[in-house]
Scaffold this motif. Structure first.
Motif, PDB file in Angstrom:
ATOM      1  N   SER A 153      51.984  48.215  40.591  1.00  0.00           N
ATOM      2  CA  SER A 153      51.575  48.615  41.937  1.00  0.00           C
ATOM      3  C   SER A 153      50.735  47.513  42.592  1.00  0.00           C
ATOM      4  CB  SER A 153      50.750  49.897  41.875  1.00  0.00           C
ATOM      5  OG  SER A 153      49.530  49.665  41.184  1.00  0.00           O
ATOM      6  N   LYS A 154      50.573  47.647  43.906  1.00  0.00           N
ATOM      7  CA  LYS A 154      49.703  46.708  44.609  1.00  0.00           C
ATOM      8  C   LYS A 154      48.262  46.820  44.133  1.00  0.00           C
ATOM      9  CE  LYS A 154      51.759  45.599  49.098  1.00  0.00           C
ATOM     10  NZ  LYS A 154      51.530  45.650  50.564  1.00  0.00           N
ATOM     11  N   SER A 155      47.854  48.023  43.833  1.00  0.00           N
ATOM     12  CA  SER A 155      46.477  48.200  43.364  1.00  0.00           C
ATOM     13  C   SER A 155      46.270  47.485  42.027  1.00  0.00           C
ATOM     14  CB  SER A 155      46.142  49.686  43.232  1.00  0.00           C
ATOM     15  OG  SER A 155      47.009  50.320  42.315  1.00  0.00           O
ATOM     16  N   THR A 156      47.300  47.507  41.166  1.00  0.00           N
ATOM     17  CA  THR A 156      47.217  46.770  39.900  1.00  0.00           C
ATOM     18  C   THR A 156      47.130  45.283  40.169  1.00  0.00           C
ATOM     19  OG1 THR A 156      48.438  48.442  38.647  1.00  0.00           O
ATOM     20  CG2 THR A 156      48.422  46.208  37.750  1.00  0.00           C
ATOM     21  N   PHE A 157      47.918  44.808  41.134  1.00  0.00           N
ATOM     22  CA  PHE A 157      47.863  43.382  41.482  1.00  0.00           C
ATOM     23  C   PHE A 157      46.451  42.993  41.897  1.00  0.00           C
ATOM     24  CE2 PHE A 157      47.733  39.980  44.566  1.00  0.00           C
ATOM     25  CZ  PHE A 157      48.460  38.983  43.931  1.00  0.00           C
ATOM     26  N   PHE A 158      45.852  43.761  42.792  1.00  0.00           N
ATOM     27  CA  PHE A 158      44.537  43.382  43.313  1.00  0.00           C
ATOM     28  C   PHE A 158      43.407  43.632  42.315  1.00  0.00           C
ATOM     29  CE2 PHE A 158      46.721  43.682  47.504  1.00  0.00           C
ATOM     30  CZ  PHE A 158      46.447  42.374  47.906  1.00  0.00           C
TER      31      PHE A 158
ATOM     32  N   ARG B 260      48.617  40.669  29.428  1.00  0.00           N
ATOM     33  CA  ARG B 260      50.075  40.633  29.579  1.00  0.00           C
ATOM     34  C   ARG B 260      50.475  40.841  31.028  1.00  0.00           C
ATOM     35  NH1 ARG B 260      50.147  43.266  24.374  1.00  0.00           N
ATOM     36  NH2 ARG B 260      50.232  45.331  25.341  1.00  0.00           N
ATOM     37  N   THR B 261      49.785  41.754  31.706  1.00  0.00           N
ATOM     38  CA  THR B 261      50.083  41.993  33.130  1.00  0.00           C
ATOM     39  C   THR B 261      49.755  40.759  33.953  1.00  0.00           C
ATOM     40  OG1 THR B 261      49.650  44.369  32.928  1.00  0.00           O
ATOM     41  CG2 THR B 261      49.531  43.423  35.133  1.00  0.00           C
ATOM     42  N   ARG B 262      48.619  40.145  33.668  1.00  0.00           N
ATOM     43  CA  ARG B 262      48.222  38.941  34.399  1.00  0.00           C
ATOM     44  C   ARG B 262      49.260  37.838  34.210  1.00  0.00           C
ATOM     45  NH1 ARG B 262      43.245  37.187  36.394  1.00  0.00           N
ATOM     46  NH2 ARG B 262      43.177  34.929  36.747  1.00  0.00           N
ATOM     47  N   ARG B 263      49.690  37.648  32.986  1.00  0.00           N
ATOM     48  CA  ARG B 263      50.673  36.595  32.710  1.00  0.00           C
ATOM     49  C   ARG B 263      52.021  36.913  33.356  1.00  0.00           C
ATOM     50  NH1 ARG B 263      51.182  32.398  29.087  1.00  0.00           N
ATOM     51  NH2 ARG B 263      53.013  31.218  29.700  1.00  0.00           N
TER      52      ARG B 263
ATOM     53  N   ASP C 222      53.720  34.433  36.033  1.00  0.00           N
ATOM     54  CA  ASP C 222      55.038  33.844  35.765  1.00  0.00           C
ATOM     55  C   ASP C 222      56.038  34.213  36.857  1.00  0.00           C
ATOM     56  OD1 ASP C 222      54.076  32.691  33.483  1.00  0.00           O
ATOM     57  OD2 ASP C 222      54.996  34.118  32.098  1.00  0.00           O
ATOM     58  N   ALA C 223      56.029  35.472  37.251  1.00  0.00           N
ATOM     59  CA  ALA C 223      56.950  35.921  38.303  1.00  0.00           C
ATOM     60  C   ALA C 223      56.617  35.247  39.633  1.00  0.00           C
ATOM     61  CB  ALA C 223      56.885  37.441  38.441  1.00  0.00           C
TER      62      ALA C 223
ATOM     63  N   GLU D 223      57.575  42.057  47.122  1.00  0.00           N
ATOM     64  CA  GLU D 223      58.626  41.544  46.241  1.00  0.00           C
ATOM     65  C   GLU D 223      58.065  41.175  44.876  1.00  0.00           C
ATOM     66  OE1 GLU D 223      61.878  39.218  48.883  1.00  0.00           O
ATOM     67  OE2 GLU D 223      59.813  38.520  49.143  1.00  0.00           O
ATOM     68  N   LEU D 224      56.877  40.612  44.876  1.00  0.00           N
ATOM     69  CA  LEU D 224      56.274  40.198  43.608  1.00  0.00           C
ATOM     70  C   LEU D 224      55.951  41.389  42.719  1.00  0.00           C
ATOM     71  CD1 LEU D 224      55.021  38.204  41.659  1.00  0.00           C
ATOM     72  CD2 LEU D 224      52.959  38.166  43.094  1.00  0.00           C
ATOM     73  N   VAL D 225      55.283  42.392  43.271  1.00  0.00           N
ATOM     74  CA  VAL D 225      54.913  43.540  42.429  1.00  0.00           C
ATOM     75  C   VAL D 225      56.138  44.330  41.994  1.00  0.00           C
ATOM     76  CG1 VAL D 225      52.595  43.707  43.394  1.00  0.00           C
ATOM     77  CG2 VAL D 225      54.436  45.027  44.443  1.00  0.00           C
ATOM     78  N   GLU D 226      57.172  44.336  42.838  1.00  0.00           N
ATOM     79  CA  GLU D 226      58.410  45.014  42.458  1.00  0.00           C
ATOM     80  C   GLU D 226      59.082  44.294  41.299  1.00  0.00           C
ATOM     81  OE1 GLU D 226      62.775  46.171  44.382  1.00  0.00           O
ATOM     82  OE2 GLU D 226      61.078  45.729  45.706  1.00  0.00           O
ATOM     83  N   GLU D 227      59.016  42.974  41.320  1.00  0.00           N
ATOM     84  CA  GLU D 227      59.608  42.156  40.253  1.00  0.00           C
ATOM     85  C   GLU D 227      58.962  42.475  38.902  1.00  0.00           C
ATOM     86  OE1 GLU D 227      61.992  38.964  38.629  1.00  0.00           O
ATOM     87  OE2 GLU D 227      62.094  40.032  40.548  1.00  0.00           O
ATOM     88  N   VAL D 228      57.662  42.683  38.920  1.00  0.00           N
ATOM     89  CA  VAL D 228      56.921  42.928  37.668  1.00  0.00           C
ATOM     90  C   VAL D 228      56.796  44.421  37.372  1.00  0.00           C
ATOM     91  CG1 VAL D 228      54.764  42.387  36.440  1.00  0.00           C
ATOM     92  CG2 VAL D 228      55.668  40.783  38.098  1.00  0.00           C
ATOM     93  N   GLU D 229      57.148  45.250  38.360  1.00  0.00           N
ATOM     94  CA  GLU D 229      57.088  46.711  38.233  1.00  0.00           C
ATOM     95  C   GLU D 229      55.655  47.199  38.033  1.00  0.00           C
ATOM     96  OE1 GLU D 229      59.902  47.602  35.099  1.00  0.00           O
ATOM     97  OE2 GLU D 229      61.545  47.725  36.551  1.00  0.00           O
TER      98      GLU D 229
END
Length: 206
Positions: free
Chosen positions: A49-54, A16-19, A23-24, A41-47
């Motif tokens: 963290s950067k660590s979660t993104f990476f 779900r986080t990946r999707r 999408d965002a 801006e992207l990680v803020e949009e999805v709420e």
């Protein structure tokens, strides 16, 4: 990317986080531009963290082309589990057709938007080429294992190139037309592209 209830809760949350990130990213990059949109801006949009993104994507470019990555990841999985019989080129075609048919219904729209986005950013075009190079390398390795051949066998390299090129040729006009005709039209064009390969090799001047 399905939220398969057969998966453990932790894995479903990752999906779900990946999707949500993909999408965002597609929405923001399309509206503001790839270079103009920051990772913050992207990680803020999805709420998240950067660590979660990476933990989810290796780069900003990767999240932008998720629909492309999804296609080739599924293709490699399909090819790995296939028992090859007959002409290898036909097997590569059928694996692509099977893969495309199995993607979820909204993939069409996401893929069209992704391909259009790629044309606006040289960094994305370069990243796609890099990713597809990896795909071709994996196809070569898979075929070498299944056929008992060395990975240096030029026939495998040509076949891998032909399969990816056939997809590119078949999808180009389909994307330009906004995915008109849906998956059925895409798959018909893919079949036509593969059928044109042997004919093109024997094309000669009058």
């Amino acid at each position: 990317m399905t939220d398969d209830r057969s998966l453990p809760l932790r894995e479903r949350k990752k999906l779900r986080t990946r999707r949500a990130l993909a999408d965002a990213a597609l929405r923001l990059f399309t509206d503001k531009g790839f270079d103009a949109t920051t990772l913050e801006e992207l990680v803020e949009e999805v709420e998240v963290s950067k660590s979660t993104f990476f933990r989810t994507f290796p780069t900003k470019e990767a999240v932008a082309i998720e629909a492309e990555i999804q296609l080739w990841s599924a293709y490699l999985t399909t090819l790995e589990r296939r028992k090859l019989t007959g002409l290898v080129l036909a097997e590569l075609r059928d694996a692509l057709l099977e893969t495309a048919a199995a993607l979820e219904p909204d993939w069409d729209e996401r893929y069209v938007a992704t391909r259009r986005l790629i044309l606006t950013a040289p960094a994305l075009l370069a990243y796609v080429e890099h990713h597809r190079s990896g795909v071709k390398k994996n196809v070569i390795g898979c075929l070498a294992d299944k056929l008992g051949l060395d990975t240096d066998d030029l026939r495998l390299h040509v076949l891998a190139e032909l399969a990816v090129t056939a997809w590119s040729v078949s999808g180009r006009d389909w994307v330009r037309e906004g995915g008109h005709g849906g998956r059925q039209t895409l798959n018909r064009r893919l079949k036509d592209a593969f059928e044109a390969i042997p004919a093109s090799l024997h094309l000669a001047t009058p």
